[in-house]
Design an enzyme around this catalytic site. Structure first.
Site, PDB file in Angstrom:
ATOM      1  N   THR A  39       9.745 -12.246   0.833  1.00 39.51           N
ATOM      2  CA  THR A  39       9.078 -13.171  -0.095  1.00 39.51           C
ATOM      3  C   THR A  39       9.971 -14.385  -0.373  1.00 39.51           C
ATOM      4  O   THR A  39       9.481 -15.520  -0.428  1.00 39.51           O
ATOM      5  CB  THR A  39       8.769 -12.437  -1.423  1.00 39.51           C
ATOM      6  N   HIS A  42       9.690 -16.687   2.464  1.00 37.87           N
ATOM      7  CA  HIS A  42       8.435 -17.463   2.389  1.00 37.87           C
ATOM      8  C   HIS A  42       8.586 -18.629   1.414  1.00 37.87           C
ATOM      9  O   HIS A  42       8.104 -19.733   1.678  1.00 37.87           O
ATOM     10  CB  HIS A  42       7.270 -16.575   1.966  1.00 37.87           C
ATOM     11  N   HIS A  60      14.346 -11.106  -6.537  1.00 42.92           N
ATOM     12  CA  HIS A  60      13.813 -10.078  -7.451  1.00 42.92           C
ATOM     13  C   HIS A  60      14.305  -8.671  -7.118  1.00 42.92           C
ATOM     14  O   HIS A  60      13.839  -7.713  -7.697  1.00 42.92           O
ATOM     15  CB  HIS A  60      12.276 -10.102  -7.414  1.00 42.92           C
ATOM     16  N   GLU A  61      15.247  -8.550  -6.163  1.00 41.02           N
ATOM     17  CA  GLU A  61      15.736  -7.215  -5.775  1.00 41.02           C
ATOM     18  C   GLU A  61      17.178  -7.098  -6.248  1.00 41.02           C
ATOM     19  O   GLU A  61      18.090  -7.494  -5.528  1.00 41.02           O
ATOM     20  CB  GLU A  61      15.695  -7.065  -4.249  1.00 41.02           C
ATOM     21  N   CYS A  90      -0.642  -8.085 -16.940  1.00 41.02           N
ATOM     22  CA  CYS A  90      -1.157  -8.564 -18.234  1.00 41.02           C
ATOM     23  C   CYS A  90      -1.368  -7.417 -19.208  1.00 41.02           C
ATOM     24  O   CYS A  90      -1.258  -7.598 -20.414  1.00 41.02           O
ATOM     25  CB  CYS A  90      -2.430  -9.375 -18.037  1.00 41.02           C
ATOM     26  N   CYS A  93      -6.438  -6.407 -18.662  1.00 34.08           N
ATOM     27  CA  CYS A  93      -7.632  -6.576 -17.817  1.00 34.08           C
ATOM     28  C   CYS A  93      -8.140  -5.201 -17.351  1.00 34.08           C
ATOM     29  O   CYS A  93      -7.450  -4.192 -17.508  1.00 34.08           O
ATOM     30  CB  CYS A  93      -7.288  -7.459 -16.623  1.00 34.08           C
TER      31      CYS A  93
HETATM   32 ZN   LIG Z   1      11.046  -7.831  -2.344  1.00 33.60          ZN
HETATM   33 ZN   LIG Z   2      -3.954  -7.057 -15.819  1.00 36.05          ZN
END
Ligand SMILES: [Zn+2]
Ligand SMILES: [Zn+2]
Length: 340
Positions: A39, A42, A60-61, A90, A93
């Site tokens: 990611t 990317h 994020h790792e 969230c 939902c």
């Molecule tokens: Zn990752």
């Molecule tokens: Zn949600």
């Protein structure tokens, strides 16, 4: 302490890591090690510029130690070793109400839409943290996030010790899936065309087939008495992988789609019908996948040192992304040491 800021247009700058005091329900952490994910690549290549506002710290790792605790945080204290589950759902939902917090349509992925881990000081919501046992080494702990992806995928594949599994694509996620399948007692074959990756996974003790050299379908059929694989993981995102995945399973076999396909591919729907395959998508992770990943790392059974190609200071962020993007270095997983 430093931070690596994505500036857009394939550029990172290295600056100060901002010390953000933790608000209510937050903690501030010192980041020990942070891994480079597909990611992040990317993002570097500009594929996610609509979501990432620059300059932004991505990543994020990470393995972290808590250094400051905000008001109302009771589950964590200064000095705790932790990992963050970066998917902040969230919670309101219908998807979240069903418990499927990994696929919430309005998920905030920390490290994409808000500041990430390629920095020394990181302030995050405490409810997304998982505490680590003291025995886990922090280099290995930086692999818990991708390992949790693998645990989620293998859980969706319903893998048992009776299963013959094929993992198409031996990048970091594919290799971690193969390790989790092996831990479950399954027989695993990996399919990979990159010779450096073929060599690495062979050293990890996996059967590995290069489909450019060997007929993978024949290999799997010979190995299963003509029956086919119980579970196939598609981790390449390629047309070749999309075609291969329906040729390998037995009747009533399972296909787990893990790769993020950039555009729709041709797949053999007739064979899916004819052989009554189950095809499932698997994305991100939930709490229980993190818990399993932490348990697996703590067991010491996984050869995680083989997956870490290099550990380097944040100053080398630009060079690192250039090397990964060009494929010049054949990395499996690169970590930044963030607290230097
Ligand atoms: Zn990752
Ligand atoms: Zn949600």
């Amino acid at each position: 302490m430093k931070g690596a800021y994505y500036e857009g247009n394939k550029r990172f700058s290295v600056g100060e890591s901002k010390i953000v005091p933790p608000g209510p329900g937050e903690v501030r952490m010192k980041v020990a090690y942070a891994g480079v994910c597909g990611t992040d690549l990317h993002i570097y290549l500009g594929h996610m510029d609509q979501r990432v506002k620059v300059p932004q710290v991505v990543g994020h790792e990470a393995s972290c130690e808590i250094v400051d605790v905000g008001e109302g945080v009771t589950d964590f204290k200064v000095g705790d070793h932790v990992v963050l589950r970066p998917t902040d759902a969230c919670g309101k939902c219908p998807t979240c109400e069903r418990g499927d917090i990994n696929v919430c349509p309005s998920i905030n992925f920390i490290g994409i839409t808000s500041p990430g881990a390629f920095q020394g000081s990181w302030t995050v919501p405490a409810h997304l943290l998982h505490k680590l046992p003291a025995s886990i080494n922090m280099v290995h702990a930086a692999l818990i996030e991708p390992l949790a992806v693998a645990c989620h995928d293998v859980r969706f594949g319903e893998v048992t010790d009776k299963d013959y599994c094929v993992v198409i694509g031996a990048g970091p996620i594919g290799v971690l899936e193969a390790l989790v399948c092996r831990e479950k007692g399954a027989r695993v074959v990996m399919s990979e065309v990159n010779p450096a990756r073929v060599k690495l996974v062979a050293e990890m003790g996996f059967e590995v087939v290069n489909p450019a050299e060997t007929d993978l379908v024949k290999y799997v059929m010979d190995a299963t008495g003509g029956d086919g694989a119980d579970v196939v993981f598609e981790v390449t995102g390629s047309q070749a992988g999309a075609e291969m995945m329906t040729k390998l399973p037995r009747t009533h076999g399972r296909i787990v789609i893990v790769a993020i396909f950039a555009e729709p591919k041709m797949i053999d729907l007739r064979t899916i019908l004819w052989r009554e395959y189950t095809v499932v998508g698997a994305r991100n992770y939930v709490k229980q996948d993190y818990e399993e990943a932490i348990r697996l790392v703590a067991s010491g059974n996984l050869p995680l040192d083989k997956i870490v190609s290099d550990v380097r200071p944040i100053d080398r962020v630009q060079e690192t992304f250039e090397q990964i993007a060009s494929g010049s270095a054949n990395f499996m997983k690169v970590l930044f040491s963030c607290s230097d």
